[in-house]
Design an enzyme around this catalytic site. Structure first.
Site, short mmCIF file in Angstrom:
data_model
loop_
_atom_site.label_atom_id
_atom_site.label_comp_id
_atom_site.label_asym_id
_atom_site.label_seq_id
_atom_site.Cartn_x
_atom_site.Cartn_y
_atom_site.Cartn_z
N ASP A 2 2.07 3.52 3.19
CA ASP A 2 0.48 4.73 2.39
C ASP A 2 1.53 5.82 1.54
O ASP A 2 1.16 5.97 0.40
CB ASP A 2 -0.19 4.98 3.44
CG ASP A 2 -1.27 5.67 3.17
OD1 ASP A 2 -1.75 5.65 1.79
OD2 ASP A 2 -2.62 6.02 3.53
N ASP A 3 1.31 6.72 2.40
CA ASP A 3 1.83 8.54 1.47
C ASP A 3 3.28 8.72 2.44
O ASP A 3 3.00 9.64 2.70
CB ASP A 3 1.25 9.58 1.69
CG ASP A 3 -0.03 8.79 0.97
OD1 ASP A 3 0.40 8.84 -0.71
OD2 ASP A 3 -0.78 9.02 1.33
N GLU B 163 -11.89 3.27 5.57
CA GLU B 163 -10.46 3.98 6.35
C GLU B 163 -11.34 5.22 7.03
O GLU B 163 -11.64 5.30 8.34
CB GLU B 163 -9.71 4.29 5.61
CG GLU B 163 -8.54 5.60 5.70
CD GLU B 163 -7.56 5.92 4.07
OE1 GLU B 163 -8.10 6.09 3.46
OE2 GLU B 163 -6.31 6.57 5.14
N HIS C 269 -9.86 1.23 -1.74
CA HIS C 269 -9.51 1.11 -0.13
C HIS C 269 -11.31 1.26 0.46
O HIS C 269 -12.05 1.49 -0.12
CB HIS C 269 -9.23 3.16 0.07
CG HIS C 269 -7.73 3.34 -0.43
ND1 HIS C 269 -6.91 3.01 -1.18
CD2 HIS C 269 -6.42 3.92 -0.02
CE1 HIS C 269 -5.80 3.08 -1.34
NE2 HIS C 269 -5.60 4.43 -0.17
N HIS D 214 1.30 5.27 -2.59
CA HIS D 214 1.02 5.89 -3.12
C HIS D 214 2.50 6.84 -3.96
O HIS D 214 2.89 7.35 -2.93
CB HIS D 214 -0.16 6.83 -3.10
CG HIS D 214 -1.55 6.18 -2.83
ND1 HIS D 214 -2.84 5.54 -3.32
CD2 HIS D 214 -1.64 6.01 -1.00
CE1 HIS D 214 -3.54 5.41 -2.48
NE2 HIS D 214 -2.82 5.56 -1.39
N HIS E 285 0.45 -1.37 -0.24
CA HIS E 285 0.26 0.06 -0.28
C HIS E 285 0.99 1.44 0.03
O HIS E 285 1.48 1.53 0.75
CB HIS E 285 -0.90 -0.18 1.15
CG HIS E 285 -1.90 1.25 1.35
ND1 HIS E 285 -3.08 0.82 2.24
CD2 HIS E 285 -1.59 2.85 0.69
CE1 HIS E 285 -3.78 1.71 1.98
NE2 HIS E 285 -3.32 2.50 1.32
N1 ADE Z 1 -4.69 9.12 -1.70
C1 ADE Z 1 -2.88 8.88 -1.41
N2 ADE Z 1 -3.51 8.42 -0.21
C2 ADE Z 1 -4.89 8.23 0.28
C3 ADE Z 1 -5.26 7.33 1.32
N3 ADE Z 1 -4.49 7.62 2.79
N4 ADE Z 1 -6.91 7.57 1.23
C4 ADE Z 1 -7.49 7.70 0.27
N5 ADE Z 1 -6.80 8.14 -0.41
C5 ADE Z 1 -5.37 8.51 -0.79
ZN ZN Z 2 -3.38 4.80 0.02
#
Ligand code: ADE
Ligand code: ZN
Length: 335
Positions: A279-280, A201, A198, A20, A18
Site C-alpha cells: 500500500d504505502d 477498506e 479501493h 501507491h 497495490h
Molecule cells: N491513498 C494512498 N493510500 C490509500 C489507501 N490505503 N486508501 C485510500 N487511499 C489511499
Molecule cells: Zn491503497
C-alpha cells in the site's frame, strides 16, 4: 516453523498489485528532495517524521500523505522516488509491479501531469532493462474530488494512454461511493483501460457491490469489509475476483486492531483470491516481505497458503497469460 515460512516467502517470486508510489517516499528522500527543491517541511529529523506517522484512521494518514507529496517537483524527483521503490521491491523478490499514482495530488499543486508520469515511466523502463522487472501503471482518481475533476485527469492522460494500463479510485472512502465515478469509469473502459477501485477498506459492503456492478472493476483493492456479507463473499469467490490486501496498512489505519485479528487467513479459507501488498510502505512500516512476516507471525498460515498468496499475485495481475504461466512455473520450483 514460522521462520521456515518467512524464508520461503522471501524466496518466492511475487507481484505487488497495490502500491501507491507516493506512499513509498521514505523520510530520508523527503528531506533530500525538500533541500534540493528549497521546500519547507514541518519536520527536522527522521524521528520527527516517524513520530507523525501515528494514525487512527484513513483520513489521518491522507492528510500527511498529501503534505508529504509537496517535495515532489521535477521529473527527476519522480524518477528517484520510483527507482528507490523498485530497487527495494526487487530485494524482496518482487518480479512484477502494478503501481498506482495520484496525478491530481500533483496537478492540483501546480506540478504538470507530464512531469509526474514522465519520471515514473522512465524508472519503470529502466527497471525492466536493468533487472527484468515488469510493470503496469495505474492512474488513480481522488474520490474526495468531483467526477468532473476525474474526467479532466483522464483528458490530461490522453496522450499517454498507450503507457497507462488502468485506472483506480483512492483517497477518502466513506461519503464518496463508487457510484460517484460511474461515468468516468465507463469512459476509461471505452479506452481499453483496466479498472480497479479501493472499496471496503473503511466503506461498507454496499461500496463493494457498487464497484462490481457500476464500475465493473477487474480487481478489488482492500475489500476487507466484504466479509460482513456472506452473499458478497460467495460472489467474489465465484467470480474469482482478486483482492489486493494490505496487512500492515490495515493495522496502521486501524482497519484491524491487532494483526492476530487480520482476515487474510479467513479470506483464503473462504476461497477468496487474496494477495499481500504494501500500500504505502514508507508510512505503514514495511515493504512486501515485512507484510509477509507480519501475517506469518500473527496468523496460522500454512506453506500452501503462502504459495497460494504468491500465485494469486500473478493470476490477479494484468500480465499476459504466457507471462503469468512462466511466473507460476517459477514459483513451483521454489523449495
Ligand atoms: N491513498 C494512498 N493510500 C490509500 C489507501 N490505503 N486508501 C485510500 N487511499 C489511499
Ligand atoms: Zn491503497
Amino acid at each position: 516453523m514460522k521462520s521456515d515460512l518467512i524464508v520461503y516467502a522471501a524466496r518466492l517470486p511475487k507481484a505487488e498489485l497495490h502500491l501507491h508510489i507516493e506512499g513509498s517516499l521514505e523520510p530520508a528522500l523527503m528531506f533530500a528532495l525538500a533541500q534540493r527543491n528549497k521546500i519547507d517541511i514541518p519536520f527536522k529529523t527522521v524521528d520527527e517524521v516517524r513520530a507523525a506517522y501515528a494514525f487512527s484512521n484513513l483520513q489521518d494518514f491522507l492528510d500527511i500523505y498529501y503534505q508529504g507529496m509537496s517535495v515532489l517537483q521535477t521529473e527527476e524527483d519522480f524518477f528517484d522516488l520510483t527507482m528507490a521503490y523498485l530497487n527495494r521491491a526487487r530485494a524482496d523478490n518482487v518480479r512484477h509491479v502494478e503501481i498506482f499514482f495520484d496525478p491530481q495530488g500533483h496537478t492540483d499543486r501546480g506540478v504538470a501531469f507530464d512531469t509526474a508520469i514522465g519520471g515514473i515511466l522512465t524508472a519503470l523502463s529502466m527497471a525492466k532493462k536493468q533487472f527484468g522487472m515488469t510493470s503496469k501503471l495505474i492512474m488513480c482518481f481522488l474520490r474526495h474530488l468531483p467526477e468532473a475533476a476525474a474526467f479532466s485527469t483522464l483528458k490530461q492522460a490522453e496522450t499517454w494512454l498507450d503507457q497507462i494500463d488502468g485506472v483506480g479510485l483512492d483517497s477518502s472512502e466513506v461519503g464518496h461511493p463508487p457510484s460517484k465515478f460511474q461515468k468516468v469509469y465507463e469512459a476509461a473502459r471505452e479506452r481499453g483501460l483496466k479498472l480497479v477501485a479501493h472499496a471496503g477498506e473503511e466503506g461498507p459492503p454496499d461500496y463493494v457491490y457498487e464497484a462490481l456492478d457500476l464500475l465493473k472493476i477487474d480487481r478489488l483493492d482492500h475489500g476487507n469489509r466484504s466479509l460482513e456479507d456472506d452473499a458478497l463473499v460467495k460472489r467474489l469467490a465465484d467470480e474469482g475476483m482478486t483482492l489486493t490486501v494490505c496487512p500492515l496498512s490495515n493495522l496502521k489505519l486501524c482497519v484491524v486492531d491487532d494483526m492476530r485479528d487480520h482476515p487474510l487467513k479467513k479470506m483464503l479459507d473462504l476461497g477468496l483470491r487474496a494477495t499481500v501488498n504494501s500500500d504505502d510502505p514508507s508510512y505503514f512500516g514495511g515493504y512486501m516481505q515485512d507484510n509477509f512476516e507480519a501475517v506469518i507471525n500473527a496468523l496460522d498460515l500454512t506453506r500452501d497458503d503462502i504459495k497460494t498468496l504468491a500465485k494469486n499475485s500473478f493470476t490477479g495481475s494484468f500480465l499476459s497469460d504466457g507471462e503469468i504461466r512462466a511466473q507460476l512455473a517459477a514459483i513451483d520450483l521454489v523449495r
